[in-house]
Design an enzyme around this catalytic site. Structure first.
Site, short mmCIF file in Angstrom:
data_model
loop_
_atom_site.label_atom_id
_atom_site.label_comp_id
_atom_site.label_asym_id
_atom_site.label_seq_id
_atom_site.Cartn_x
_atom_site.Cartn_y
_atom_site.Cartn_z
N ASP A 151 0.79 -1.19 0.15
CA ASP A 151 -0.11 0.05 -0.06
C ASP A 151 0.97 1.17 0.00
O ASP A 151 2.01 1.01 0.21
CB ASP A 151 -0.99 -0.10 1.16
CG ASP A 151 -1.99 1.09 0.92
OD1 ASP A 151 -3.02 1.02 1.86
OD2 ASP A 151 -2.17 1.53 0.09
N ASP A 157 -7.62 -7.57 1.06
CA ASP A 157 -6.40 -7.89 2.07
C ASP A 157 -7.23 -7.48 3.15
O ASP A 157 -8.21 -6.29 3.23
CB ASP A 157 -5.25 -6.95 1.68
CG ASP A 157 -5.66 -5.55 2.54
OD1 ASP A 157 -6.25 -4.79 1.83
OD2 ASP A 157 -5.25 -5.27 3.61
#
Ligand SMILES: CC1(C)O[C@@H]2[C@@H](CO[C@@]3(CNc4nc5cc6c(=O)[nH]c(N)nc6cc5[nH]4)OC(C)(C)O[C@@H]23)O1
Length: 374
Positions: free
Chosen positions: A93, A268
């Site tokens: 991320d 996720d």
């Protein structure tokens, strides 16, 4: 393995999709669940175990890793894959979201990016779209996320519109900074809050950039599941069907079932690992809270039919004792159980889509949870 990043749609069942992402470091079977390895570790697990459970890819975090041990240091140590001994794909991320949720935010400026104070030692850091991509490159990330801004809901239209336009502008800057890296990918992130026309604007703007994949952001931040699912139904039709879709931060097993049914390929969530460390076990009969005294003398395992040793070989009485005693082994065994459950769920989802029986699979799975754990 492919020398490039290649997504193949293998079957569809309604809007549910069965696919594969082929990359130099390995193949990702979709729909996929990515265990969260925020600071270079999937907490309470050996990565060999994570792999044996069926995970094709794990998630790392730019924000955490840039603060500690540092992106340049990870690069000097040979990159994240060799440092943590995970030779398979890693998605990172971009850090923007974690700045909003963890750091003492200093400022957000469209040109400069975000300035923030570390939650670890209070040091001041600047992260521009270009620096976020640079950090993800230093880490050696296979799938890199654009820097974006996720607005906390509820929020008014002007704030959401400004943030959505800024995230779109940052997507373009990240695409330029990422350049052309064969075998790697940079995904855009759809924003737009809970406002349909802004979701469409964001998705279409990103689709015009012809990226290798698309994440749906700005969700799983406390909104009702119905709102999250509504935003998927508005957003997904605007994204190219031949590219993977990743729903960030999601979710519970029920969230995953319903999001797959709407066309999501990748997930996720810290749920299985965080819940495991807090005494909560996911099973095919629903959730079991091992902290509850009713388990104190129950010699049954969590599920005698499971192939996972943590699920099949340890009594609830022992798990209850470990949880109450706050022993490390509690988090280890319950994280193992939970990640096994999540990966088994994904395997079942993929098999059901392959055989055109996804609606039945979803109903059977939800009925199992509803029967509850007797
Ligand atoms: C579901 C569960 C258990 O996951 C926990 C906690 C609260 O929600 C989570 C998960 N939700 C979540 N939404 C996201 C949206 C974005 C986004 O818009 N952009 C970028 N770059 N990254 C994102 C990452 C995201 N994670 O987010 C934090 C705050 C990291 O803790 C997680 O509840």
């Amino acid at each position: 393995m492919s020398e490039d990043f290649r997504f193949t749609l293998k079957n569809t069942d309604g809007n549910a999709r069965l696919g594969e992402i082929s990359m130099p470091r390995g193949v990702i079977r979709t729909p996929a669940f990515m265990p969260v390895g925020t600071a270079g570790t999937v907490k309470a697990m050996y990565l060999d175990q994570v792999r044996d459970l069926g995970a094709d890819i794990i998630l790392g975090n730019t924000y955490h890793l840039m603060l500690r041990p540092g992106a340049e240091r990870v690069a000097r140590l040979g990159g994240l894959h060799s440092l943590i001994r995970w030779p398979h794909p890693i998605l990172t991320d971009s850090g923007g979201f974690q700045v909003m949720s963890l750091a003492a935010l200093r400022e957000i400026d469209e040109r400069k990016g975000v300035t923030f104070k570390s939650h670890i030692d209070g040091s001041v850091h600047h992260m521009s779209p270009e620096r976020s991509i640079e950090i993800q490159g230093l880490l050696g990330s296979d799938i890199q996320m654009q820097l974006d801004e996720c607005v906390r809901l509820p929020a008014e239209r002007p704030e959401i519109e400004k943030s959505t336009e800024m995230s779109l502008a940052w997507a373009e800057r990240c695409r330029v900074a990422f350049g052309d890296q064969p075998g790697k990918a940079m995904f855009g992130i759809v924003q737009g809050g809970d406002i349909p026309d802004l979701r469409v604007r964001s998705a279409r703007g990103l689709a015009d950039l012809d990226l290798k994949g698309y994440a749906v952001g700005g969700l799983a931040v406390g909104e009702p599941q119905a709102v999250m699912l509504d935003m998927l139904e508005i957003t997904l039709p605007e994204l190219p069907t031949q590219k993977p879709r990743y729903l960030m931060g999601v979710g519970t097993p029920d969230d995953i079932l319903k999001s797959v049914a709407r066309g999501i390929d990748m997930f996720d969530c810290v749920m299985p690992t965080r819940a495991g460390r807090h005494g909560l076990a996911f099973t095919r009969r629903g959730k079991v809270n091992l902290r509850n005294a009713r388990h104190a003398e129950d010699l049954r395992p969590l599920d005698e039919e499971s192939i996972c040793p943590a699920t099949r070989d340890y009594s609830r009485a022992y798990l209850h004792h470990l949880v109450r005693a706050n022993e490390s082994l509690a988090g280890m065994l319950l994280t193992w159980n939970n990640l096994h459950y999540y990966q088994q769920l994904m395997q079942g989802i993929r098999a059901a889509i392959a055989e055109g029986r996804y609606e039945d699979f979803m109903a059977e799975t939800q009925e199992g949870w509803a029967r509850g754990d007797v």
